[in-house]
Design a protein around this motif. Structure first.
Motif, PDB file in Angstrom:
ATOM      1  N   LEU A  34       0.828  -1.211   0.000  1.00 11.95           N
ATOM      2  CA  LEU A  34       0.000   0.000   0.000  1.00 11.95           C
ATOM      3  C   LEU A  34       0.860   1.258   0.000  1.00 11.95           C
ATOM      4  N   LEU A  35       1.883   1.289   0.828  1.00 12.22           N
ATOM      5  CA  LEU A  35       2.745   2.464   0.898  1.00 12.22           C
ATOM      6  C   LEU A  35       3.523   2.654  -0.400  1.00 12.22           C
ATOM      7  N   THR A  36       3.934   1.562  -1.024  1.00 11.12           N
ATOM      8  CA  THR A  36       4.626   1.668  -2.312  1.00 11.12           C
ATOM      9  C   THR A  36       3.725   2.280  -3.367  1.00 11.12           C
ATOM     10  N   ASN A  37       2.470   1.882  -3.402  1.00 11.15           N
ATOM     11  CA  ASN A  37       1.524   2.449  -4.363  1.00 11.15           C
ATOM     12  C   ASN A  37       1.309   3.943  -4.117  1.00 11.15           C
ATOM     13  N   ILE A  38       1.274   4.352  -2.854  1.00 11.11           N
ATOM     14  CA  ILE A  38       1.125   5.774  -2.537  1.00 11.11           C
ATOM     15  C   ILE A  38       2.340   6.556  -3.026  1.00 11.11           C
ATOM     16  N   VAL A  39       3.526   6.021  -2.785  1.00 13.06           N
ATOM     17  CA  VAL A  39       4.749   6.696  -3.233  1.00 13.06           C
ATOM     18  C   VAL A  39       4.762   6.841  -4.753  1.00 13.06           C
TER      19      VAL A  39
END
Length: 331
Positions: free
Chosen positions: A309-314
């Motif tokens: 999830l955090l990778t997609n946000i970045v």
């Protein structure tokens, strides 16, 4: 012309920041909802698995009194809603429970193994990018306007074959050839820099093939764009045209795919770590599943999911910085 006619409006700056504020709020809202779904799903998954985790951890010969005492100490005899609320409270306070096997706090188990997994995934991602972008650009230049049909066919066929081979199978082949037959590289652990080579290659080679194909396709399209034709008409050097004008526009789609590939690489470490006896989360979760150490399994699932999830946000933020119009188009 009066000064007031040329002075910038005091509302101009807030107007420019509104799309970014809305963009940030939307992404934050999606992240929070996704995290809640992930937490709830991981909690439900563990409690829907048949069998008694305490009995599995203590063994079939453990006295009933000991099993019941351990279940009471872990709160497993509480109602399911009470367990869920305690679990949420533990997440906010950094208490993920206690390992059923080692009796260590789950936070300690995860923190000890997480760096090895992150290093493996990041090194593999960097290796894939370093190989894929130059290769994709070169293939795009060589095969533009229908040139190099044989080169294009060979590149496309090879990249498809490489991308379809599972990374753990590539790892087994690398272990046999470079570790056993030739004896050039270690095949287990992460005690030296050379120990990273085979796991990184086995994890990076498939994503590198996929990313190189995307870069080539984007590069071929960009080289036919009007601004590239204008740059050629101005007699600009080929290096300036390819690297200064074409490449930044070609890597936008590659960046989107790269973020997805990084997420896949983090998840792919589960199998690769077990091939190379890598002391990370991947080997830990497999061992915990075998021993029915469900608190550790639950925590590692959360770490993997939150990482995706955090990778997609970045990636979304990086794309918005490269193309600020995307923040407006969503409104």
């Amino acid at each position: 012309m009066s000064v007031s006619a040329t002075a910038p409006s005091p509302l101009a700056a807030p107007a420019r920041t509104r799309p970014w504020v809305r963009f940030g709020l939307r992404r934050l809202g999606r992240l929070l909802v996704s995290l809640w779904v992930l937490v709830t799903a991981s909690f439900a998954m563990i409690h829907l698995i048949p069998g008694d985790p305490v009995r599995g951890a203590l063994g079939p010969t453990a006295p009933v009194a000991l099993v019941e005492a351990r279940r009471h100490a872990l709160g497993l005899d509480d109602p399911i809603t009470t367990q869920y609320l305690h679990y949420l409270k533990g997440l906010f306070t950094g208490d993920l429970g206690t390992s059923l096997s080692s009796q260590l706090p789950v936070v300690d188990v995860v923190s000890q193994r997480l760096p090895a997994t992150l290093l493996l995934a990041v090194f593999a991602f960097l290796a894939a990018v370093v190989v894929a972008i130059p290769l994709g650009v070169a293939m795009g230049v060589l095969t533009r306007r229908g040139h190099g049909r044989r080169t294009e066919l060979a590149f496309t066929t090879t990249s498809i074959v490489v991308a379809t081979v599972p990374d753990f199978l590539i790892g087994v082949g690398l272990v046999y050839f470079f570790g056993i037959r030739l004896g050039w590289l270690p095949v287990a652990g992460n005690d030296s820099a050379s120990a990273y080579v085979l796991p990184v290659v086995s994890l990076a080679i498939g994503p590198a093939a996929i990313l190189a194909r995307i870069v080539r396709v984007e590069m071929v399209g960009v080289l036919e764009a009007d601004f590239v034709r204008t740059a050629r008409a101005k007699r600009l050097p080929a290096r300036t045209i390819y690297l200064g004008h074409a490449l930044p526009n070609a890597v936008t789609a590659a960046l989107t795919l790269g973020g997805l590939l990084l997420s896949a690489m983090v998840a792919g470490t589960v199998l690769v770590e077990n091939v190379f006896a890598w002391p990370g989360l991947g080997s830990t979760i497999v061992q915990s599943i075998l021993t029915k150490d469900y608190p550790v399994v639950q925590a590692i699932v959360l770490v993997y999911g939150a990482g995706v999830l955090l990778t997609n946000i970045v990636v979304d933020v990086a794309l918005a910085l490269l193309d600020p119009r995307s923040t407006i188009r969503e409104d």
